[in-house]
Write a protein that holds these residues in place. Sequence first.
Motif, short mmCIF file in Angstrom:
data_model
loop_
_atom_site.label_atom_id
_atom_site.label_comp_id
_atom_site.label_asym_id
_atom_site.label_seq_id
_atom_site.Cartn_x
_atom_site.Cartn_y
_atom_site.Cartn_z
N ARG A 192 -94.03 -93.21 -94.88
CA ARG A 192 -93.61 -92.29 -95.93
C ARG A 192 -93.95 -92.79 -97.33
N PHE A 193 -93.63 -94.04 -97.61
CA PHE A 193 -93.77 -94.52 -98.99
C PHE A 193 -95.15 -95.10 -99.27
N GLN A 194 -95.66 -95.92 -98.34
CA GLN A 194 -96.87 -96.68 -98.64
C GLN A 194 -98.14 -95.95 -98.24
N VAL A 195 -98.24 -95.54 -96.97
CA VAL A 195 -99.50 -94.97 -96.47
C VAL A 195 -99.69 -93.54 -96.96
N ILE A 196 -98.71 -92.69 -96.74
CA ILE A 196 -98.83 -91.29 -97.17
C ILE A 196 -98.45 -91.13 -98.63
N GLY A 197 -97.36 -91.76 -99.04
CA GLY A 197 -96.89 -91.61 -100.42
C GLY A 197 -97.68 -92.40 -101.43
N LYS A 198 -98.50 -93.37 -100.94
CA LYS A 198 -99.30 -94.21 -101.84
C LYS A 198 -98.43 -94.89 -102.90
N GLY A 199 -97.24 -95.29 -102.47
CA GLY A 199 -96.33 -95.99 -103.37
C GLY A 199 -96.85 -97.36 -103.74
N ARG A 200 -96.34 -97.93 -104.81
CA ARG A 200 -96.83 -99.20 -105.32
C ARG A 200 -96.52 -100.35 -104.38
#
Length: 527
Positions: A374-382
């Motif tokens: 959710r946050f890193q791969v799809i959301g491209k979160g920092r």
Amino acid sequence: MAVSQFEAKTFGVGELITQRKLFRVPPHQRSYAWDKESVDAFLQDIETAISNGASDYFIGLIVIQASEIGEWILLDGQQRLTTVSLVFAGLRHWLLQHGLEADATQIHNEYLGVRRLGGTSSSRMLLNTENQAYFQRAALEPVPDERLKLDCNYSELAGSNKLLLQAAFRCRSWVRDFARGDSDGVGDQSRAYDLARFLDQRLKVVAVEVSSDVDAYVLFESLNDRGVALSALDLVKNHILSRDPAAEIRWQALVEALGDENPEDFLKIFWTNRRGVIQKSQIFKGIKSHYPTADAVNRLLTELMQDANTLSALQDDDHPIWTRYRDEIRDSIFLMRALESKQWRPVVIALLRTITDESVIAACLRLLTTAIVRFQVIGKGRTGVVEKVFGRICQSLSNGRINIPLDFKEHLAELLTTDEQFRNTFESHEEKKFSRIAYFLAADRAFESSSNTPPHPREIRKILERNRVVNNSVPADHIAAKMLGAFTLSPTATALPRTELSSTPDEIVERTSLMADHAPQIWNAEC
């Protein structure tokens, strides 16, 4: 001799050897490693500089640290100083062959051998335990050329010592050819003297004196000018062996357990999974502070080995560690590898180290996967946010503050985006890594096969292992070609006909939208 932190001075290499008198390669340093090409290139550079009349020729930094017994610990520069010493040895050999015994003795006394008060003599360069006896033979003893050549070609001699003897023989041959020059005679002693003076005064290094090994590491982190900076793992080894020399065998077992794992990454994983996030430049300082005594470094070795084995298991489905756990845990880790994100590894190591209830571990792994997707791969979160959150989780696990999946979820809250946000970013997501595409497609297919309920990791894995990703025939410049719905899974043993791969842009958009509808249910944040 105390210095502030760094003290640098330019020397001719011979001057440095003469003035500092005695150099010791510490146990953590790798053995002699220059092959024929490296030695030849170094010698050719020297010859070219002399031929061109260069006033000076600079060969880089030498990093040294004073010891309490009058030796200079050689933290960086072993390969160059050792090779220059072999050139001096070749020069002494040539002088002896030509009856210039007084000059040969001078070369030996100034650059090769040193006598301590009380009558003990040794080589000025003290290499590690693997190399020292061979260096002594090649550089200090009057071994005939024929014998040295036979030693180089001895079939049972391999690795670093073979390279060392070959370098010694190559340096002898090069000195002979250099002294001969363009003449037809056996040699010109004036050229030999010119070479000695060049090595002594004009072959330049900058010697950086550091006050501690911590300062050395800071220096290497800052400069890193040749890409071979001393690693924190090297410094940790030196710290351990300085407290307990008998730990050498256990250290070698640790190195073998690490295999090809990057030492810097491993130490950061080790520290993070036990104590939280740390800058790489601070790792050695932290370890030295937390493990100061012989008993402490033995505990450190035990902990390092434990984490190295677990880290190895995260990449190996057949590792013996998995006999202790149910298949769901191993399958979840297999799927996380498909995401090609390594930041989860400290968290998983901390989970396996601190939690004994397998149902809790399995639930936490599902939540961890959801956060990554959710946050890193799809959301491209920092990445920095992920690192901080994971570091806090590792601290809490180590301190016993996470005992049930709900505790774990609360610590992950910052990474668990809302269902609506996740669905929308999933629909617009463009993915270039085929391992991730395959994972998303396999998870979606498993979801549909399980009557629209969250799929079990084993079912996703089975689909992944039986299929490959195929790109549908949509023009590459069309927006639909970049959507996840533009790909499909095909059995690995067969090839789909091209007609079955064809999809219209509208069909791809529709398929992508349906996958986005499924995504919040597949990667849900339920405990």
